[in-house]
Write a protein that holds these residues in place. Structure first.
Motif, PDB file in Angstrom:
ATOM      1  N   TYR A 124      45.395  44.540  64.979  1.00 55.05           N
ATOM      2  CA  TYR A 124      45.183  46.085  65.141  1.00 55.05           C
ATOM      3  C   TYR A 124      45.134  46.728  63.764  1.00 55.05           C
ATOM      4  CZ  TYR A 124      50.132  46.654  65.037  1.00 55.05           C
ATOM      5  OH  TYR A 124      51.649  46.841  64.766  1.00 55.05           O
ATOM      6  N   GLN A 125      44.549  47.894  63.577  1.00 54.53           N
ATOM      7  CA  GLN A 125      44.547  48.518  62.436  1.00 54.53           C
ATOM      8  C   GLN A 125      45.200  50.038  62.475  1.00 54.53           C
ATOM      9  OE1 GLN A 125      40.588  48.978  60.898  1.00 54.53           O
ATOM     10  NE2 GLN A 125      41.269  49.843  58.942  1.00 54.53           N
ATOM     11  N   LEU A 126      46.028  50.358  61.518  1.00 57.76           N
ATOM     12  CA  LEU A 126      46.874  51.453  61.259  1.00 57.76           C
ATOM     13  C   LEU A 126      46.331  51.972  59.864  1.00 57.76           C
ATOM     14  CD1 LEU A 126      50.170  51.152  62.821  1.00 57.76           C
ATOM     15  CD2 LEU A 126      48.385  51.934  63.817  1.00 57.76           C
ATOM     16  N   ASN A 127      45.819  53.279  59.918  1.00 57.27           N
ATOM     17  CA  ASN A 127      45.221  54.049  58.878  1.00 57.27           C
ATOM     18  C   ASN A 127      44.379  52.832  58.158  1.00 57.27           C
ATOM     19  OD1 ASN A 127      46.430  56.272  58.836  1.00 57.27           O
ATOM     20  ND2 ASN A 127      48.459  55.358  58.146  1.00 57.27           N
ATOM     21  N   LYS A 128      44.535  52.200  57.175  1.00 57.49           N
ATOM     22  CA  LYS A 128      43.585  51.306  56.465  1.00 57.49           C
ATOM     23  C   LYS A 128      44.261  50.006  56.402  1.00 57.49           C
ATOM     24  CE  LYS A 128      40.842  54.619  54.257  1.00 57.49           C
ATOM     25  NZ  LYS A 128      39.483  54.986  53.200  1.00 57.49           N
ATOM     26  N   THR A 129      45.213  49.655  56.998  1.00 55.98           N
ATOM     27  CA  THR A 129      46.189  48.624  57.123  1.00 55.98           C
ATOM     28  C   THR A 129      45.975  47.578  58.227  1.00 55.98           C
ATOM     29  OG1 THR A 129      47.495  49.531  55.684  1.00 55.98           O
ATOM     30  CG2 THR A 129      48.279  47.506  56.441  1.00 55.98           C
ATOM     31  N   MET A 130      45.692  46.263  58.345  1.00 55.56           N
ATOM     32  CA  MET A 130      45.645  45.688  59.356  1.00 55.56           C
ATOM     33  C   MET A 130      47.088  45.059  59.575  1.00 55.56           C
ATOM     34  SD  MET A 130      43.510  44.376  61.696  1.00 55.56           S
ATOM     35  CE  MET A 130      41.680  44.433  60.894  1.00 55.56           C
ATOM     36  N   TYR A 131      47.476  44.851  60.889  1.00 57.08           N
ATOM     37  CA  TYR A 131      48.703  44.614  61.447  1.00 57.08           C
ATOM     38  C   TYR A 131      48.328  43.375  62.676  1.00 57.08           C
ATOM     39  CZ  TYR A 131      51.190  47.981  58.754  1.00 57.08           C
ATOM     40  OH  TYR A 131      51.318  49.042  57.881  1.00 57.08           O
ATOM     41  N   GLN A 132      49.465  42.563  63.025  1.00 58.07           N
ATOM     42  CA  GLN A 132      49.143  41.790  63.974  1.00 58.07           C
ATOM     43  C   GLN A 132      50.415  41.463  64.809  1.00 58.07           C
ATOM     44  OE1 GLN A 132      47.365  38.010  62.522  1.00 58.07           O
ATOM     45  NE2 GLN A 132      49.487  37.344  61.676  1.00 58.07           N
ATOM     46  N   ILE A 133      50.411  41.656  66.129  1.00 58.84           N
ATOM     47  CA  ILE A 133      51.425  41.367  66.943  1.00 58.84           C
ATOM     48  C   ILE A 133      51.446  39.946  67.299  1.00 58.84           C
ATOM     49  CG2 ILE A 133      52.469  41.919  69.139  1.00 58.84           C
ATOM     50  CD1 ILE A 133      51.077  44.642  69.187  1.00 58.84           C
ATOM     51  N   ILE A 134      52.357  39.276  67.062  1.00 61.65           N
ATOM     52  CA  ILE A 134      52.619  37.783  67.356  1.00 61.65           C
ATOM     53  C   ILE A 134      53.319  37.508  68.402  1.00 61.65           C
ATOM     54  CG2 ILE A 134      52.912  35.271  66.495  1.00 61.65           C
ATOM     55  CD1 ILE A 134      52.319  36.272  63.818  1.00 61.65           C
ATOM     56  N   VAL A 135      53.288  37.252  69.723  1.00 61.36           N
ATOM     57  CA  VAL A 135      53.864  36.824  70.894  1.00 61.36           C
ATOM     58  C   VAL A 135      53.944  35.383  71.378  1.00 61.36           C
ATOM     59  CG1 VAL A 135      54.136  37.419  73.244  1.00 61.36           C
ATOM     60  CG2 VAL A 135      53.189  39.002  71.677  1.00 61.36           C
ATOM     61  N   GLN A 136      55.052  34.889  71.308  1.00 61.82           N
ATOM     62  CA  GLN A 136      55.102  33.390  71.491  1.00 61.82           C
ATOM     63  C   GLN A 136      55.263  33.394  73.057  1.00 61.82           C
ATOM     64  OE1 GLN A 136      58.854  32.140  69.893  1.00 61.82           O
ATOM     65  NE2 GLN A 136      57.917  31.899  67.744  1.00 61.82           N
ATOM     66  N   ILE A 137      54.433  32.304  73.719  1.00 68.73           N
ATOM     67  CA  ILE A 137      54.437  31.856  75.047  1.00 68.73           C
ATOM     68  C   ILE A 137      55.643  31.496  75.638  1.00 68.73           C
ATOM     69  CG2 ILE A 137      52.965  30.792  76.910  1.00 68.73           C
ATOM     70  CD1 ILE A 137      50.587  31.428  75.046  1.00 68.73           C
ATOM     71  N   HIS A 138      55.975  31.696  76.715  1.00 64.13           N
ATOM     72  CA  HIS A 138      57.418  31.009  77.408  1.00 64.13           C
ATOM     73  C   HIS A 138      58.568  31.888  76.784  1.00 64.13           C
ATOM     74  CE1 HIS A 138      54.727  28.089  79.074  1.00 64.13           C
ATOM     75  NE2 HIS A 138      54.441  27.736  77.886  1.00 64.13           N
ATOM     76  N   ARG A 139      58.826  31.787  75.474  1.00 66.56           N
ATOM     77  CA  ARG A 139      60.011  32.438  75.056  1.00 66.56           C
ATOM     78  C   ARG A 139      59.928  33.870  75.033  1.00 66.56           C
ATOM     79  NH1 ARG A 139      64.357  28.871  75.377  1.00 66.56           N
ATOM     80  NH2 ARG A 139      63.577  27.106  74.415  1.00 66.56           N
ATOM     81  N   GLY A 140      58.877  34.590  74.734  1.00 63.32           N
ATOM     82  CA  GLY A 140      58.499  36.125  74.620  1.00 63.32           C
ATOM     83  C   GLY A 140      58.981  36.681  73.392  1.00 63.32           C
ATOM     84  N   ARG A 141      59.355  36.028  72.195  1.00 60.85           N
ATOM     85  CA  ARG A 141      59.631  36.652  71.276  1.00 60.85           C
ATOM     86  C   ARG A 141      58.361  37.350  70.528  1.00 60.85           C
ATOM     87  NH1 ARG A 141      62.931  31.507  69.942  1.00 60.85           N
ATOM     88  NH2 ARG A 141      64.653  31.776  70.919  1.00 60.85           N
ATOM     89  N   MET A 142      58.655  38.642  69.935  1.00 61.83           N
ATOM     90  CA  MET A 142      57.533  39.265  69.435  1.00 61.83           C
ATOM     91  C   MET A 142      57.842  39.884  68.070  1.00 61.83           C
ATOM     92  SD  MET A 142      56.415  41.415  72.693  1.00 61.83           S
ATOM     93  CE  MET A 142      58.230  41.600  73.001  1.00 61.83           C
ATOM     94  N   ARG A 143      56.848  39.819  67.312  1.00 68.63           N
ATOM     95  CA  ARG A 143      57.075  40.366  65.933  1.00 68.63           C
ATOM     96  C   ARG A 143      55.960  40.891  65.311  1.00 68.63           C
ATOM     97  NH1 ARG A 143      56.637  34.751  64.705  1.00 68.63           N
ATOM     98  NH2 ARG A 143      55.098  34.200  63.160  1.00 68.63           N
ATOM     99  N   ILE A 144      55.695  41.889  64.529  1.00 65.70           N
ATOM    100  CA  ILE A 144      54.553  42.287  63.852  1.00 65.70           C
ATOM    101  C   ILE A 144      54.542  42.146  62.512  1.00 65.70           C
ATOM    102  CG2 ILE A 144      53.718  44.735  63.357  1.00 65.70           C
ATOM    103  CD1 ILE A 144      54.847  45.985  65.740  1.00 65.70           C
ATOM    104  N   GLU A 145      53.470  41.649  62.042  1.00 67.19           N
ATOM    105  CA  GLU A 145      53.211  41.360  60.476  1.00 67.19           C
ATOM    106  C   GLU A 145      52.038  41.941  59.974  1.00 67.19           C
ATOM    107  OE1 GLU A 145      52.376  37.226  60.600  1.00 67.19           O
ATOM    108  OE2 GLU A 145      54.755  36.563  60.727  1.00 67.19           O
ATOM    109  N   LYS A 146      52.029  42.198  58.733  1.00 65.87           N
ATOM    110  CA  LYS A 146      50.974  42.949  57.962  1.00 65.87           C
ATOM    111  C   LYS A 146      50.178  41.613  57.523  1.00 65.87           C
ATOM    112  CE  LYS A 146      50.365  45.856  54.013  1.00 65.87           C
ATOM    113  NZ  LYS A 146      50.900  46.841  52.902  1.00 65.87           N
ATOM    114  N   VAL A 147      48.754  41.984  57.738  1.00 64.69           N
ATOM    115  CA  VAL A 147      47.815  40.833  57.755  1.00 64.69           C
ATOM    116  C   VAL A 147      47.154  40.884  56.165  1.00 64.69           C
ATOM    117  CG1 VAL A 147      45.764  39.743  58.320  1.00 64.69           C
ATOM    118  CG2 VAL A 147      47.026  40.755  60.012  1.00 64.69           C
TER     119      VAL A 147
END
Length: 147
Positions: A124-147
């Motif tokens: 997804y994009q906020l203002n002019k910066t692209m980010y991504q949500i990474i979700v690990q299947i099974h464990r459910g750990r999530m994090r947001i990274e700047k692309v």
């Protein structure tokens, strides 16, 4: 000797001026940092989004029911739904848009009682910066990274 001792008890006017002059020069040399409001806003939105996902993930663990979070490509709204819990909510990303290049197969995050049934990477994009949500299947750990 007493007169000499009286004169050494405090700062003179010239010494005080010299100290103020030095402090003023140091303040002029040291750069003043200013906060970038656009970045702060991005960080706040990312924190809100992560809190939202963590809340519904915890709700799913707690109740044992499935909760689906949908990120429709090209939209600025995230939809949350669960029939058994009666949840029909949405979250509008301020100054944001979900990346249209996300495939239809990875636009849903499905929380279930023992982890994540469906996950992956959602951009997804906020203002002019692209980010991504990474979700690990099974464990459910999530994090947001700047692309």
């Amino acid at each position: 000797m007493k007169q000499w001792h009286k004169r050494l008890n405090g700062f003179s006017y010239l010494e005080s001026l010299l100290v103020l002059f030095i402090v003023t020069i140091i303040m002029m040399i040291v750069p003043v940092t200013q906060m970038d409001n656009a970045k702060l806003t991005d960080e706040e939105i990312n924190d809100e989004l992560m809190s939202l996902l963590n809340y519904y993930q915890t709700k799913s663990y707690e109740t044992g029911e499935v909760i689906v979070v949908t990120f429709p490509p090209g939209k600025d709204t995230v939809y949350i739904r669960s029939e058994p819990l009666g949840i029909k909510a949405q979250y509008i990303m301020k100054n944001g848009k979900i990346y249209e290049g996300n495939g239809m197969s990875n636009t849903d995050i499905i929380f279930k009682s023992n982890g994540v049934k469906s996950g992956g990477t959602i951009k997804y994009q906020l203002n002019k910066t692209m980010y991504q949500i990474i979700v690990q299947i099974h464990r459910g750990r999530m994090r947001i990274e700047k692309v």
